[in-house]
Design a protein around this motif. Structure first.
Motif, short mmCIF file in Angstrom:
data_model
loop_
_atom_site.label_atom_id
_atom_site.label_comp_id
_atom_site.label_asym_id
_atom_site.label_seq_id
_atom_site.Cartn_x
_atom_site.Cartn_y
_atom_site.Cartn_z
N TYR A 88 13.10 57.22 45.92
CA TYR A 88 14.22 58.07 45.49
C TYR A 88 14.72 58.97 46.61
O TYR A 88 15.66 59.73 46.40
CB TYR A 88 13.82 58.92 44.29
N LEU A 98 24.52 55.46 38.91
CA LEU A 98 24.45 54.30 38.03
C LEU A 98 25.45 53.24 38.46
O LEU A 98 25.91 52.44 37.64
CB LEU A 98 24.75 54.74 36.59
N TYR A 110 23.46 48.02 42.21
CA TYR A 110 22.81 47.81 43.48
C TYR A 110 23.75 47.22 44.51
O TYR A 110 24.61 46.40 44.20
CB TYR A 110 21.66 46.81 43.32
N GLN A 129 24.96 45.50 34.23
CA GLN A 129 25.62 44.98 35.42
C GLN A 129 25.49 43.46 35.44
O GLN A 129 24.52 42.88 34.97
CB GLN A 129 24.96 45.57 36.67
N THR A 140 30.15 46.53 36.38
CA THR A 140 29.28 47.39 35.58
C THR A 140 30.03 47.76 34.31
O THR A 140 31.18 48.19 34.38
CB THR A 140 28.90 48.66 36.34
N GLN A 175 20.45 48.78 32.64
CA GLN A 175 19.92 50.06 33.11
C GLN A 175 19.58 50.90 31.89
O GLN A 175 20.45 51.24 31.10
CB GLN A 175 20.94 50.78 33.98
N SER A 187 17.65 53.85 31.94
CA SER A 187 17.61 55.28 32.23
C SER A 187 18.05 55.47 33.66
O SER A 187 18.44 54.52 34.32
CB SER A 187 16.20 55.84 32.02
N TYR A 188 17.96 56.62 34.15
CA TYR A 188 18.46 56.90 35.49
C TYR A 188 17.79 56.05 36.55
O TYR A 188 18.36 55.72 37.56
CB TYR A 188 18.26 58.38 35.81
N ASP A 189 16.53 55.65 36.31
CA ASP A 189 15.82 54.98 37.39
C ASP A 189 15.21 53.64 36.99
O ASP A 189 14.44 53.07 37.75
CB ASP A 189 14.70 55.88 37.91
N LYS A 190 15.56 53.10 35.85
CA LYS A 190 14.93 51.87 35.40
C LYS A 190 15.98 50.78 35.20
O LYS A 190 16.88 50.93 34.36
CB LYS A 190 14.19 52.11 34.08
N VAL A 191 15.88 49.71 35.97
CA VAL A 191 16.80 48.58 35.83
C VAL A 191 15.98 47.33 35.56
O VAL A 191 14.99 47.07 36.25
CB VAL A 191 17.64 48.40 37.10
N PHE A 238 16.15 43.14 35.22
CA PHE A 238 16.95 41.96 35.49
C PHE A 238 16.59 40.84 34.51
O PHE A 238 15.42 40.67 34.15
CB PHE A 238 16.70 41.45 36.91
N GLY A 239 17.59 40.07 34.12
CA GLY A 239 17.35 38.85 33.38
C GLY A 239 16.97 37.74 34.34
O GLY A 239 17.06 37.89 35.56
#
Lengths: 111, 110
Positions: free
Chosen positions: A50, A97, A100, B33, B48, B92, B94-98, B100-101
């Motif tokens: 981060y 958000l 990437y 996304q 997005t 996504q 939360s702010y920090d959790k992504v 992927f499929g």
């Protein structure tokens, strides 16, 4: 023109060697990530950061380590490479958000 | 464990045909996304979506986010060989959790 750079693009090394995969971004993004992906398969998160001096392990257990001494630089190191480490390694960064931005990847083959 | 499923896993169609790929989960996402990845390259962000029911268009690609923000679809009109690639959705939470499929591998035959 890429904003996130990975080197090398391809690497073939022998078992037991120490290697560092380089990743740099010029966008000033605080959040950076390393993913591992086998050809045509899903991405697995192995490390993320981060910001400077912040590093965390991801969902996939990995024998690699990372460091974040500068905002723009997020190298990944394998102390002793094994054939099971053969894969594609993708570096990415993100602001907020917004999604990437990925590098082109390093395809690693350990023989 | 939060999971994203994508269908179909593989799709091979003729140039000019239309297609839809799906991304489904039991989890609610703050945003979703879609990426396209070509062999040997990193994924490239296409869109997005943030609001439930949202529809976004990118030339011949139409993206829809489900009303409950648990699923999404990607529709391609008049597919071209340049559309060939692996299509990945990423939720996504939360702010920090992504998450992927596993991706849909699309091949468009000239």
């Amino acid at each position: 023109e890429a904003d996130i750079y990975q080197t090398p693009r391809y690497l073939v090394i022998g078992t037991g060697k120490k290697i560092t995969l380089e990743c740099s971004q010029t966008m000033g993004h605080d959040k950076m990530y390393w993913y591992q992906q086998d050809p045509g398969m899903e991405l697995h998160l192995i490390h993320y950061s981060y910001g400077v001096n912040s590093t965390e392990k991801g969902d996939l257990s990995s024998e690699s380590t990372v460091s974040r001494i500068r905002t723009e630089h997020f190298p990944l190191t394998l102390e002793s490479a094994r054939p099971s480490h053969t894969s594609q390694y993708l570096c990415a960064s993100m602001r907020g958000l917004s999604g990437y931005t990925f590098g082109s990847g390093t395809r690693l083959t350990v023989v | 464990t939060q999971l994203l499923e994508q269908s179909p896993q593989f799709l091979s169609i003729q140039e000019g045909e239309n297609l839809t790929v799906y991304c489904n989960s039991s989890s609610v996402f703050s945003s979703l996304q879609w990426y396209r990845q070509e062999p040997g390259e990193g994924p490239v962000l296409l869109v997005t979506v943030v609001t439930g029911g949202e529809v976004k268009k990118l030339k011949r690609l139409t993206f829809q986010f489900g009303d409950a923000r648990k699923d999404s679809s990607l529709h391609i009109t008049a597919a071209q060989p340049g559309d060939t690639g692996l299509y990945l959705c990423a939720g996504q939470t939360s702010y920090d959790k992504v998450i992927f499929g596993p991706g849909t591998s699309l091949s468009v035959i000239p």
